[in-house]
Design a protein around this motif. Structure first.
Motif, PDB file in Angstrom:
ATOM      1  N   PHE A   1       1.854 -17.527  31.933  1.00 20.08           N
ATOM      2  CA  PHE A   1       2.141 -16.598  30.822  1.00 20.08           C
ATOM      3  C   PHE A   1       1.884 -15.163  31.233  1.00 20.08           C
ATOM      4  O   PHE A   1       0.876 -14.861  31.877  1.00 20.08           O
ATOM      5  CB  PHE A   1       1.227 -16.953  29.631  1.00 20.08           C
TER       6      PHE A   1
ATOM      7  N   VAL B   1     -11.266 -15.152  34.706  1.00 20.04           N
ATOM      8  CA  VAL B   1     -11.226 -14.501  36.027  1.00 20.04           C
ATOM      9  C   VAL B   1     -11.214 -12.974  35.892  1.00 20.04           C
ATOM     10  O   VAL B   1     -11.689 -12.244  36.758  1.00 20.04           O
ATOM     11  CB  VAL B   1      -9.975 -14.976  36.825  1.00 20.04           C
ATOM     12  N   SER B   2     -10.677 -12.465  34.769  1.00 18.27           N
ATOM     13  CA  SER B   2     -10.495 -11.020  34.587  1.00 18.27           C
ATOM     14  C   SER B   2     -11.818 -10.263  34.678  1.00 18.27           C
ATOM     15  O   SER B   2     -12.861 -10.753  34.248  1.00 18.27           O
ATOM     16  CB  SER B   2      -9.885 -10.744  33.212  1.00 18.27           C
TER      17      SER B   2
ATOM     18  N   VAL C   1      -3.379 -12.579  41.263  1.00 13.21           N
ATOM     19  CA  VAL C   1      -4.300 -13.723  41.193  1.00 13.21           C
ATOM     20  C   VAL C   1      -3.675 -14.864  40.380  1.00 13.21           C
ATOM     21  O   VAL C   1      -3.729 -16.030  40.783  1.00 13.21           O
ATOM     22  CB  VAL C   1      -5.667 -13.317  40.577  1.00 13.21           C
ATOM     23  N   GLY C   2      -3.037 -14.512  39.254  1.00 13.90           N
ATOM     24  CA  GLY C   2      -2.466 -15.548  38.389  1.00 13.90           C
ATOM     25  C   GLY C   2      -1.364 -16.334  39.076  1.00 13.90           C
ATOM     26  O   GLY C   2      -1.342 -17.575  39.043  1.00 13.90           O
TER      27      GLY C   2
ATOM     28  N   ILE D   1       2.853 -10.870  29.650  1.00 13.65           N
ATOM     29  CA  ILE D   1       3.567 -10.078  28.635  1.00 13.65           C
ATOM     30  C   ILE D   1       4.790  -9.375  29.219  1.00 13.65           C
ATOM     31  O   ILE D   1       5.621  -8.876  28.471  1.00 13.65           O
ATOM     32  CB  ILE D   1       2.643  -9.020  27.972  1.00 13.65           C
ATOM     33  N   VAL D   2       4.892  -9.325  30.543  1.00  8.27           N
ATOM     34  CA  VAL D   2       6.043  -8.646  31.158  1.00  8.27           C
ATOM     35  C   VAL D   2       7.268  -9.557  31.054  1.00  8.27           C
ATOM     36  O   VAL D   2       7.253 -10.689  31.556  1.00  8.27           O
ATOM     37  CB  VAL D   2       5.756  -8.295  32.639  1.00  8.27           C
TER      38      VAL D   2
ATOM     39  N   HIS E   1     -21.116 -10.423  38.753  1.00 15.61           N
ATOM     40  CA  HIS E   1     -20.093 -10.152  39.765  1.00 15.61           C
ATOM     41  C   HIS E   1     -20.067  -8.641  39.983  1.00 15.61           C
ATOM     42  O   HIS E   1     -19.517  -7.904  39.190  1.00 15.61           O
ATOM     43  CB  HIS E   1     -18.742 -10.648  39.244  1.00 15.61           C
TER      44      HIS E   1
ATOM     45  N   MET F   1       9.111 -11.801  34.017  1.00 19.04           N
ATOM     46  CA  MET F   1       8.331 -11.927  35.258  1.00 19.04           C
ATOM     47  C   MET F   1       7.734 -13.335  35.460  1.00 19.04           C
ATOM     48  O   MET F   1       7.935 -13.950  36.508  1.00 19.04           O
ATOM     49  CB  MET F   1       7.260 -10.839  35.315  1.00 19.04           C
TER      50      MET F   1
ATOM     51  N   LEU G   1     -16.025  -9.376  35.012  1.00 20.06           N
ATOM     52  CA  LEU G   1     -16.027 -10.826  34.792  1.00 20.06           C
ATOM     53  C   LEU G   1     -17.040 -11.327  33.753  1.00 20.06           C
ATOM     54  O   LEU G   1     -16.654 -12.023  32.808  1.00 20.06           O
ATOM     55  CB  LEU G   1     -16.248 -11.515  36.151  1.00 20.06           C
TER      56      LEU G   1
ATOM     57  N   GLY H   1       0.406 -13.152  35.109  1.00 18.33           N
ATOM     58  CA  GLY H   1       1.215 -13.622  36.253  1.00 18.33           C
ATOM     59  C   GLY H   1       1.206 -12.640  37.406  1.00 18.33           C
ATOM     60  O   GLY H   1       2.145 -12.585  38.188  1.00 18.33           O
ATOM     61  N   GLY H   2       0.126 -11.860  37.510  1.00 15.14           N
ATOM     62  CA  GLY H   2      -0.011 -10.903  38.614  1.00 15.14           C
ATOM     63  C   GLY H   2      -0.387 -11.606  39.903  1.00 15.14           C
ATOM     64  O   GLY H   2      -0.096 -12.793  40.094  1.00 15.14           O
TER      65      GLY H   2
ATOM     66  N   MET I   1     -15.251 -17.309  36.808  1.00 12.20           N
ATOM     67  CA  MET I   1     -15.125 -17.412  38.268  1.00 12.20           C
ATOM     68  C   MET I   1     -15.578 -16.109  38.927  1.00 12.20           C
ATOM     69  O   MET I   1     -14.968 -15.078  38.706  1.00 12.20           O
ATOM     70  CB  MET I   1     -13.671 -17.698  38.662  1.00 12.20           C
TER      71      MET I   1
HETATM   72  O1  TXD Z   1     -14.005 -12.646  41.164  1.00  9.21           O
HETATM   73  C1  TXD Z   1     -13.279 -12.354  40.266  1.00  9.21           C
HETATM   74  N1  TXD Z   1     -13.526 -12.774  39.042  1.00  9.21           N
HETATM   75  C2  TXD Z   1     -12.089 -11.519  40.496  1.00  9.21           C
HETATM   76  C3  TXD Z   1     -11.509 -10.842  39.368  1.00  9.21           C
HETATM   77  C4  TXD Z   1     -11.421 -11.508  41.744  1.00  9.21           C
HETATM   78  C5  TXD Z   1     -10.218 -10.895  41.875  1.00  9.21           C
HETATM   79  C6  TXD Z   1      -9.531 -10.236  40.772  1.00  9.21           C
HETATM   80  N2  TXD Z   1     -10.352 -10.095  39.616  1.00  9.21           N
HETATM   81  C7  TXD Z   1      -9.735  -9.591  38.386  1.00  9.21           C
HETATM   82  O2  TXD Z   1      -8.689 -10.473  37.968  1.00  9.21           O
HETATM   83  C8  TXD Z   1      -9.065  -8.244  38.490  1.00  9.21           C
HETATM   84  O3  TXD Z   1     -10.000  -7.191  38.465  1.00  9.21           O
HETATM   85  C9  TXD Z   1      -8.180  -8.277  37.262  1.00  9.21           C
HETATM   86  O4  TXD Z   1      -8.939  -7.986  36.098  1.00  9.21           O
HETATM   87  C10 TXD Z   1      -7.734  -9.741  37.192  1.00  9.21           C
HETATM   88  C11 TXD Z   1      -6.319  -9.981  37.726  1.00  9.21           C
HETATM   89  O5  TXD Z   1      -6.192  -9.441  39.027  1.00  9.21           O
HETATM   90  P1  TXD Z   1      -4.744  -9.283  39.687  1.00  9.21           P
HETATM   91  O6  TXD Z   1      -4.951  -8.776  41.056  1.00  9.21           O
HETATM   92  O7  TXD Z   1      -3.967 -10.522  39.471  1.00  9.21           O
HETATM   93  O8  TXD Z   1      -4.140  -8.113  38.768  1.00  9.21           O
HETATM   94  P2  TXD Z   1      -2.600  -7.837  38.445  1.00  9.21           P
HETATM   95  O9  TXD Z   1      -1.753  -8.218  39.616  1.00  9.21           O
HETATM   96  O10 TXD Z   1      -2.566  -6.442  37.921  1.00  9.21           O
HETATM   97  O11 TXD Z   1      -2.250  -8.865  37.257  1.00  9.21           O
HETATM   98  C12 TXD Z   1      -2.715  -8.728  35.963  1.00  9.21           C
HETATM   99  C13 TXD Z   1      -1.633  -9.271  35.052  1.00  9.21           C
HETATM  100  C14 TXD Z   1      -0.366  -8.409  35.040  1.00  9.21           C
HETATM  101  O12 TXD Z   1       0.754  -9.172  35.435  1.00  9.21           O
HETATM  102  C15 TXD Z   1      -0.256  -7.929  33.595  1.00  9.21           C
HETATM  103  O13 TXD Z   1       1.092  -7.827  33.131  1.00  9.21           O
HETATM  104  C16 TXD Z   1      -1.007  -9.037  32.869  1.00  9.21           C
HETATM  105  O14 TXD Z   1      -2.124  -9.298  33.700  1.00  9.21           O
HETATM  106  N3  TXD Z   1      -1.440  -8.669  31.532  1.00  9.21           N
HETATM  107  C17 TXD Z   1      -1.417  -9.567  30.522  1.00  9.21           C
HETATM  108  N4  TXD Z   1      -1.078 -10.857  30.492  1.00  9.21           N
HETATM  109  C18 TXD Z   1      -1.167 -11.477  29.301  1.00  9.21           C
HETATM  110  N5  TXD Z   1      -1.575 -10.882  28.165  1.00  9.21           N
HETATM  111  C19 TXD Z   1      -1.929  -9.582  28.155  1.00  9.21           C
HETATM  112  N6  TXD Z   1      -2.336  -8.999  27.015  1.00  9.21           N
HETATM  113  C20 TXD Z   1      -1.847  -8.858  29.374  1.00  9.21           C
HETATM  114  N7  TXD Z   1      -2.126  -7.591  29.728  1.00  9.21           N
HETATM  115  C21 TXD Z   1      -1.855  -7.479  31.049  1.00  9.21           C
END
Ligand code: TXD
Length: 318
Positions: free
Chosen positions: A37, A123-124, A18-19, A39-40, A180, A43, A127, A15-16, A148
């Motif tokens: 979804f 997306v993570s 991008v999410g 883990i925080v 990517h 949030m 990639l 839920g950061g 993506m």
């Molecule tokens: O082109 C592309 N594919 C990309 C990829 C373009 C932009 C961003 N890209 C990647 O997406 C970036 O390098 C990251 O790996 C992800 C997410 O980027 P974002 O900017 O949204 O990162 P955040 O804001 O840090 O959000 C990540 C969230 C954060 O809220 C954590 O608490 C959560 O991931 N997180 C989890 N969620 C669920 N389950 C687990 N285990 C977990 N661990 C961390």
């Protein structure tokens, strides 16, 4: 009162930045009911509540709910995975691969338990390697896991071409293939504006500069933001993919998919044009690339391949 038809359930993991913007775009387009979804604690629930309240102003009927456990994702048809850690000072590429590889292993396994029919939109970062992990862990057929990156890289390339020519981006057609990262392959020969080859409109040296800017499009934004990375265009790109799947649009989009001999590449996750529909990757389209682009695609695949091997050894995957 008439019974309410259930909308399709769409999961967003992480839920950061991008999410949460992806959840917002999906809800605004009413593509389905969204479960966000993270883990925080609290949030995703807080962001979901905020988005649910925006619905009364913006006028959408999709529901948005937040969760810290996987139960509410039960039966989801599409799940977008944005979970991950950003690279921290002192972490090298391998450290990041291990941390995010472990997160992807946990997420893909948990999603598979509650939503075995879901198509996963990864997306993570990194990639291409994360797609590999999601595919292996979930045991899904290759068509049900898609990454993506190409849609975003292509969006940047198209935006730069449109800005250069002072024309609508709607009329710019272009494609970025490959992994990517720096090794991506923005195609110049097939780029066009309303059917006019871009090479007739932009001198070769200038087009090469736009290609270089595209390659470093993500880094340019990171440098400006100083903390965090891009999320408006990434969430728009992920939502376009979800839309093509949910509405069975069968759009041809550059997506990360597992190649099985296409382009002379085997067992490697690489961005190529695919037909994206209700079944996921319905078809991989093999373009007749020039020698230089073909070679660049192979080199890009080689870089992904070593990441795949590295993460396999780290996480004991096979
Ligand atoms: O082109 C592309 N594919 C990309 C990829 C373009 C932009 C961003 N890209 C990647 O997406 C970036 O390098 C990251 O790996 C992800 C997410 O980027 P974002 O900017 O949204 O990162 P955040 O804001 O840090 O959000 C990540 C969230 C954060 O809220 C954590 O608490 C959560 O991931 N997180 C989890 N969620 C669920 N389950 C687990 N285990 C977990 N661990 C961390």
């Amino acid at each position: 009162m008439a019974a309410i038809m259930a909308r399709m359930k769409i999961g967003v993991i992480g839920g950061g930045f991008v999410g949460s913007t992806t959840a917002q775009r999906i809800a605004e387009k009413q593509l389905g009911d969204v479960v966000l979804f993270d883990i925080v604690d609290g949030m995703p629930q807080g962001k979901a509540l905020d988005l649910a309240q925006a619905a009364s102003v913006y006028g959408y009927d999709s529901s948005v709910t937040g969760a810290n456990d996987y139960g509410p994702l039960e039966g989801a048809k599409v799940v977008v995975i944005t979970a991950g850690m950003p690279r921290k000072p002192g972490m090298d590429r391998s450290d990041l691969l291990k941390v995010n590889g472990k997160i992807m292993q946990e997420v893909a396994g948990s999603v598979q338990e509650v939503a075995p029919d879901a198509t996963l939109v990864v997306v993570s970062n990194p990639l291409d390697v994360m797609c590999y992990v999601a595919h292996l862990v979930s045991g899904l057929p290759r068509k049900k896991v898609v990454g993506m990156a190409g849609v975003l890289d292509t969006a940047r390339y198209r935006a730069f071409i449109a800005e250069e020519l002072g024309v609508s981006v709607k009329d710019v057609q272009a494609m970025v293939l490959g992994g990517h990262g720096d090794s991506m392959v923005p195609l110049t020969a097939t780029a066009s504006v309303s059917g006019i080859p871009v090479s007739d409109l932009i001198p070769a040296e200038r087009l090469e500069e736009l290609v270089t800017r595209t390659r470093h499009g993500g880094a340019e934004i990171v440098q400006l933001l100083k903390t965090g990375s891009a999320y408006y265009a990434p969430s728009a790109a992920a939502t376009a993919m979800v839309e093509s799947i949910v509405l069975d649009q069968r759009r041809i989009l550059p997506c990360c998919t597992l190649l099985d001999g296409e382009y002379g590449i085997d067992g490697t996750w690489v961005g190529v044009p695919v037909v994206l529909g209700s079944g996921g990757v319905e078809e991989v389209i093999e373009l007749d690339l020039g020698a230089a682009d073909r070679e660049a695609l192979r080199a890009s695949a080689q870089a992904v391949r070593s990441g795949q091997d590295e993460v396999s050894a780290m996480l004991g995957l096979s």
